[in-house]
Write a protein that holds these residues in place. Structure first.
Motif, PDB file in Angstrom:
ATOM      1  N   GLU A 164     100.149 -31.128  26.471  1.00  0.00           N
ATOM      2  CA  GLU A 164      99.111 -30.626  25.560  1.00  0.00           C
ATOM      3  C   GLU A 164      99.701 -29.694  24.512  1.00  0.00           C
ATOM      4  O   GLU A 164      99.242 -29.670  23.359  1.00  0.00           O
ATOM      5  CB  GLU A 164      98.013 -29.904  26.340  1.00  0.00           C
ATOM      6  CG  GLU A 164      97.045 -30.889  26.977  1.00  0.00           C
ATOM      7  CD  GLU A 164      95.979 -30.192  27.802  1.00  0.00           C
ATOM      8  OE1 GLU A 164      95.773 -28.974  27.625  1.00  0.00           O
ATOM      9  OE2 GLU A 164      95.372 -30.893  28.634  1.00  0.00           O
ATOM     10  N   ALA A 165     100.726 -28.938  24.887  1.00  0.00           N
ATOM     11  CA  ALA A 165     101.365 -28.029  23.916  1.00  0.00           C
ATOM     12  C   ALA A 165     101.996 -28.845  22.787  1.00  0.00           C
ATOM     13  O   ALA A 165     101.950 -28.435  21.617  1.00  0.00           O
ATOM     14  CB  ALA A 165     102.418 -27.168  24.610  1.00  0.00           C
ATOM     15  N   ILE A 166     102.564 -29.978  23.128  1.00  0.00           N
ATOM     16  CA  ILE A 166     103.143 -30.844  22.087  1.00  0.00           C
ATOM     17  C   ILE A 166     102.026 -31.402  21.210  1.00  0.00           C
ATOM     18  O   ILE A 166     102.125 -31.420  19.975  1.00  0.00           O
ATOM     19  CB  ILE A 166     103.976 -31.979  22.726  1.00  0.00           C
ATOM     20  CG1 ILE A 166     105.295 -31.403  23.273  1.00  0.00           C
ATOM     21  CG2 ILE A 166     104.230 -33.106  21.723  1.00  0.00           C
ATOM     22  CD1 ILE A 166     106.249 -32.414  23.854  1.00  0.00           C
ATOM     23  N   GLU A 167     100.941 -31.812  21.843  1.00  0.00           N
ATOM     24  CA  GLU A 167      99.820 -32.378  21.061  1.00  0.00           C
ATOM     25  C   GLU A 167      99.268 -31.328  20.093  1.00  0.00           C
ATOM     26  O   GLU A 167      99.019 -31.622  18.924  1.00  0.00           O
ATOM     27  CB  GLU A 167      98.729 -32.880  22.019  1.00  0.00           C
ATOM     28  CG  GLU A 167      99.183 -34.095  22.816  1.00  0.00           C
ATOM     29  CD  GLU A 167      98.184 -34.523  23.891  1.00  0.00           C
ATOM     30  OE1 GLU A 167      98.463 -35.521  24.560  1.00  0.00           O
ATOM     31  OE2 GLU A 167      97.144 -33.848  24.062  1.00  0.00           O
ATOM     32  N   ARG A 168      99.125 -30.090  20.599  1.00  0.00           N
ATOM     33  CA  ARG A 168      98.592 -29.018  19.751  1.00  0.00           C
ATOM     34  C   ARG A 168      99.546 -28.670  18.606  1.00  0.00           C
ATOM     35  O   ARG A 168      99.112 -28.334  17.510  1.00  0.00           O
ATOM     36  CB  ARG A 168      98.340 -27.749  20.586  1.00  0.00           C
ATOM     37  CG  ARG A 168      97.020 -27.753  21.337  1.00  0.00           C
ATOM     38  CD  ARG A 168      96.684 -26.341  21.838  1.00  0.00           C
ATOM     39  NE  ARG A 168      97.740 -25.776  22.678  1.00  0.00           N
ATOM     40  CZ  ARG A 168      97.822 -25.965  23.989  1.00  0.00           C
ATOM     41  NH1 ARG A 168      96.929 -26.689  24.621  1.00  0.00           N
ATOM     42  NH2 ARG A 168      98.810 -25.420  24.679  1.00  0.00           N
ATOM     43  N   ALA A 169     100.846 -28.776  18.854  1.00  0.00           N
ATOM     44  CA  ALA A 169     101.832 -28.382  17.830  1.00  0.00           C
ATOM     45  C   ALA A 169     102.062 -29.476  16.784  1.00  0.00           C
ATOM     46  O   ALA A 169     102.668 -29.228  15.744  1.00  0.00           O
ATOM     47  CB  ALA A 169     103.155 -28.024  18.503  1.00  0.00           C
ATOM     48  N   THR A 170     101.590 -30.679  17.067  1.00  0.00           N
ATOM     49  CA  THR A 170     101.825 -31.786  16.136  1.00  0.00           C
ATOM     50  C   THR A 170     100.930 -31.633  14.905  1.00  0.00           C
ATOM     51  O   THR A 170      99.729 -31.398  15.030  1.00  0.00           O
ATOM     52  CB  THR A 170     101.537 -33.141  16.831  1.00  0.00           C
ATOM     53  OG1 THR A 170     102.370 -33.247  17.987  1.00  0.00           O
ATOM     54  CG2 THR A 170     101.811 -34.308  15.906  1.00  0.00           C
ATOM     55  N   THR A 171     101.539 -31.737  13.725  1.00  0.00           N
ATOM     56  CA  THR A 171     100.789 -31.632  12.471  1.00  0.00           C
ATOM     57  C   THR A 171     101.199 -32.819  11.592  1.00  0.00           C
ATOM     58  O   THR A 171     102.111 -33.571  11.952  1.00  0.00           O
ATOM     59  CB  THR A 171     101.147 -30.331  11.711  1.00  0.00           C
ATOM     60  OG1 THR A 171     102.487 -30.486  11.180  1.00  0.00           O
ATOM     61  CG2 THR A 171     101.079 -29.105  12.597  1.00  0.00           C
ATOM     62  N   PRO A 172     100.550 -32.965  10.437  1.00  0.00           N
ATOM     63  CA  PRO A 172     100.981 -34.040   9.528  1.00  0.00           C
ATOM     64  C   PRO A 172     102.439 -33.869   9.077  1.00  0.00           C
ATOM     65  O   PRO A 172     103.066 -34.818   8.622  1.00  0.00           O
ATOM     66  CB  PRO A 172     100.021 -33.907   8.344  1.00  0.00           C
ATOM     67  CG  PRO A 172      98.817 -33.222   8.902  1.00  0.00           C
ATOM     68  CD  PRO A 172      99.335 -32.287   9.950  1.00  0.00           C
ATOM     69  N   GLU A 173     102.999 -32.651   9.246  1.00  0.00           N
ATOM     70  CA  GLU A 173     104.396 -32.400   8.857  1.00  0.00           C
ATOM     71  C   GLU A 173     105.387 -32.832   9.929  1.00  0.00           C
ATOM     72  O   GLU A 173     106.602 -32.796   9.711  1.00  0.00           O
ATOM     73  CB  GLU A 173     104.613 -30.898   8.588  1.00  0.00           C
ATOM     74  CG  GLU A 173     103.756 -30.306   7.494  1.00  0.00           C
ATOM     75  CD  GLU A 173     104.009 -30.987   6.175  1.00  0.00           C
ATOM     76  OE1 GLU A 173     105.185 -31.253   5.874  1.00  0.00           O
ATOM     77  OE2 GLU A 173     103.031 -31.300   5.472  1.00  0.00           O
ATOM     78  N   THR A 174     104.882 -33.168  11.131  1.00  0.00           N
ATOM     79  CA  THR A 174     105.793 -33.467  12.245  1.00  0.00           C
ATOM     80  C   THR A 174     106.380 -34.868  12.097  1.00  0.00           C
ATOM     81  O   THR A 174     105.651 -35.830  11.830  1.00  0.00           O
ATOM     82  CB  THR A 174     105.027 -33.377  13.589  1.00  0.00           C
ATOM     83  OG1 THR A 174     104.351 -32.123  13.640  1.00  0.00           O
ATOM     84  CG2 THR A 174     105.980 -33.510  14.768  1.00  0.00           C
ATOM     85  N   CYS A 175     107.705 -34.977  12.280  1.00  0.00           N
ATOM     86  CA  CYS A 175     108.332 -36.301  12.238  1.00  0.00           C
ATOM     87  C   CYS A 175     108.930 -36.705  13.573  1.00  0.00           C
ATOM     88  O   CYS A 175     109.138 -37.903  13.811  1.00  0.00           O
ATOM     89  CB  CYS A 175     109.403 -36.363  11.142  1.00  0.00           C
ATOM     90  SG  CYS A 175     110.822 -35.275  11.422  1.00  0.00           S
ATOM     91  N   ALA A 176     109.225 -35.744  14.450  1.00  0.00           N
ATOM     92  CA  ALA A 176     109.914 -36.118  15.697  1.00  0.00           C
ATOM     93  C   ALA A 176     109.743 -35.053  16.768  1.00  0.00           C
ATOM     94  O   ALA A 176     109.412 -33.895  16.480  1.00  0.00           O
ATOM     95  CB  ALA A 176     111.410 -36.310  15.424  1.00  0.00           C
ATOM     96  N   ILE A 177     109.990 -35.479  18.000  1.00  0.00           N
ATOM     97  CA  ILE A 177     110.038 -34.567  19.154  1.00  0.00           C
ATOM     98  C   ILE A 177     111.407 -34.738  19.795  1.00  0.00           C
ATOM     99  O   ILE A 177     111.851 -35.875  19.994  1.00  0.00           O
ATOM    100  CB  ILE A 177     108.906 -34.899  20.150  1.00  0.00           C
ATOM    101  CG1 ILE A 177     107.557 -34.610  19.486  1.00  0.00           C
ATOM    102  CG2 ILE A 177     109.056 -34.108  21.449  1.00  0.00           C
ATOM    103  CD1 ILE A 177     106.368 -35.170  20.198  1.00  0.00           C
ATOM    104  N   ILE A 178     112.074 -33.631  20.069  1.00  0.00           N
ATOM    105  CA  ILE A 178     113.392 -33.707  20.725  1.00  0.00           C
ATOM    106  C   ILE A 178     113.319 -33.006  22.076  1.00  0.00           C
ATOM    107  O   ILE A 178     112.827 -31.877  22.172  1.00  0.00           O
ATOM    108  CB  ILE A 178     114.523 -33.126  19.840  1.00  0.00           C
ATOM    109  CG1 ILE A 178     115.886 -33.297  20.530  1.00  0.00           C
ATOM    110  CG2 ILE A 178     114.292 -31.668  19.485  1.00  0.00           C
ATOM    111  CD1 ILE A 178     117.088 -33.040  19.619  1.00  0.00           C
TER     112      ILE A 178
END
Ligand SMILES: Cc1ncc(COP(=O)(O)O)c(C=O)c1O
Length: 393
Positions: free
Chosen positions: A171-185
């Protein structure tokens, strides 16, 4: 004559807190100091010497390549580079590979790929989400991707476009995702912060989230790859495939190398986007080819799973005998135990004095990342030494 320690104190930058031994030679799972004293090596150059020390196939491949062609530039085709590329890409169902010289550099390549992917396919998105307590390297961008403020503070301001959220928290990843996000590492198992194992549901959930949102999933397998966790890649435990993953450490058995591997979709580099003088040179890649072939021929991934399970069992035995051990954990030959007091450095020092090399990732956590050739008998020897060290605390 000054001692080696005195020379280090005088000439070397003050970057390392070193154990008080000068190691000069290695064979199998053992190394020797300058006085000829042997040590059982449960650290393997920080998860690098996966074939142990002085493996004849690796030594011979390096010797042979050194006498043939050590280096030329990437302006020409070279054979070991393409042999290693084929071995890794075929083994992992990746798409394309690029060789660098280290883990941090491999992750830099992954970050650049993600940014270019964001530019091409997500309207210029550039932000990368990482996990708290992660470790991705020591260059500025990889320090920015590393979710540890204490490693960033001396070098602020950090490059823009990185944010970290708690590990194992979808959920923390979902909350931090914005239109500016391109990747998760992410690391599948966080190594430098003490063998924190990613939950299955979390990793599968992150893969699904990336698919739904059109984000790249970058898995940093620099420490967990090459059989360390009992599979070639740790992501195989979860039946997920990263869009981009990175390797380094064990890839060439001790010769510096790194690799970024991306699916065809994520392989967005075009000529002059990226490069390296040394990356993928014949010497490093010949060592990589010998390491990969030996890993497979000697069934060292299976050994990692089997002896790793034995190690975890023996650590649990230790825990039952010593109340100072709070928790044990491991996956393949990547294991750790937490202590109830800040005595991990003292445990590592006392083990060294008894001829055993261990590593502490914090004041309370001891990590074991031995060569993948290790036997159950050598694990027993290590555990017996730790037993004596803990009894004498
Ligand atoms: C998961 C992970 N990523 C990246 C790195 C950085 O690798 P290198 O020290 O080769 O730059 C490390 C090193 O410990 C690591 O464990």
């Amino acid at each position: 004559m000054p001692t080696w320690q005195e020379l280090e104190a005088k000439y070397y930058m003050k970057t390392f807190v070193r154990q008080p031994v000068v190691l000069v030679r290695g064979e199998g799972c053992r190394v020797w100091d300058e006085s000829g004293r042997p040590y059982l090596d449960m650290v393997a150059g920080l998860a690098v010497n996966i074939l142990g020390h002085g493996h004849p196939r690796l030594v011979e491949a390096i010797r042979e390549q050194a006498g043939t062609l050590i280096h030329t530039t990437n302006l020409y085709y070279t054979i070991p580079q393409l042999q290693l590329a084929e071995l890794i890409v075929e083994r992992t169902r990746g798409g394309r590979i690029f060789f660098a010289n280290s883990g941090a550099e491999a992750n830099e390549g992954a970050i650049k790929l993600a940014r270019k992917y964001g530019r091409l396919h997500r309207g210029g998105a550039y932000q990368i989400i990482s996990a708290d307590d992660s470790f991705h390297g020591r260059t500025l961008a990889t320090v920015a991707a590393t979710g540890q403020p204490k490693l960033q503070a001396p070098f602020a301001p950090m490059p823009a476009g990185f944010t970290s959220v708690p590990f194992n928290d979808l959920e923390a990843i979902e909350r931090a995702t914005t239109p500016e996000t391109c990747a998760i590492i992410l690391e599948v198992v966080q190594g430098e912060s003490g063998v924190n194992i990613g939950d299955h549901d979390y990793l599968v959930g992150v893969r699904r989230w990336c698919d739904e949102q059109g984000l790249l999933l970058i898995l940093d397998e620099i420490q967990t790859g090459m059989g360390r966790t009992g599979r070639f890649l740790a992501q195989e435990h979860h039946e997920i495939i990263a869009d981009v993953f990175t390797l380094a450490k064990g890839l060439a058995g001790g010769v510096p190398i790194g690799a970024v591997v991306a699916t065809e979709k994520a392989s967005v580099f075009t000529p002059s986007d990226h490069g390296s003088t040394f990356g993928g040179n014949p010497l490093a890649c010949a060592a990589g080819v010998a390491t990969m072939k030996t890993l497979i021929d000697e069934q060292l991934i299976e050994n990692s799973a089997r002896v790793g399970a034995h190690l975890l069992g023996r650590l649990r035995w230790l825990q039952a005998r010593h109340s100072v051990i709070e928790r044990v954990r491991g996956l393949g030959l990547m294991a750790a135990f937490d202590l109830k007091q800040d005595v991990a450095p003292a445990v590592v020092r006392a083990a060294l004095e008894r001829g055993l090399i261990l590593n502490n990732t914090s004041a309370r956590t001891v990590r074991l990342i031995p060569p993948l050739i290790i036997t159950a008998a050598e694990v027993d020897e290590a555990v017996e030494t730790i037993d004596r060290v803990l009894a004498a605390l």
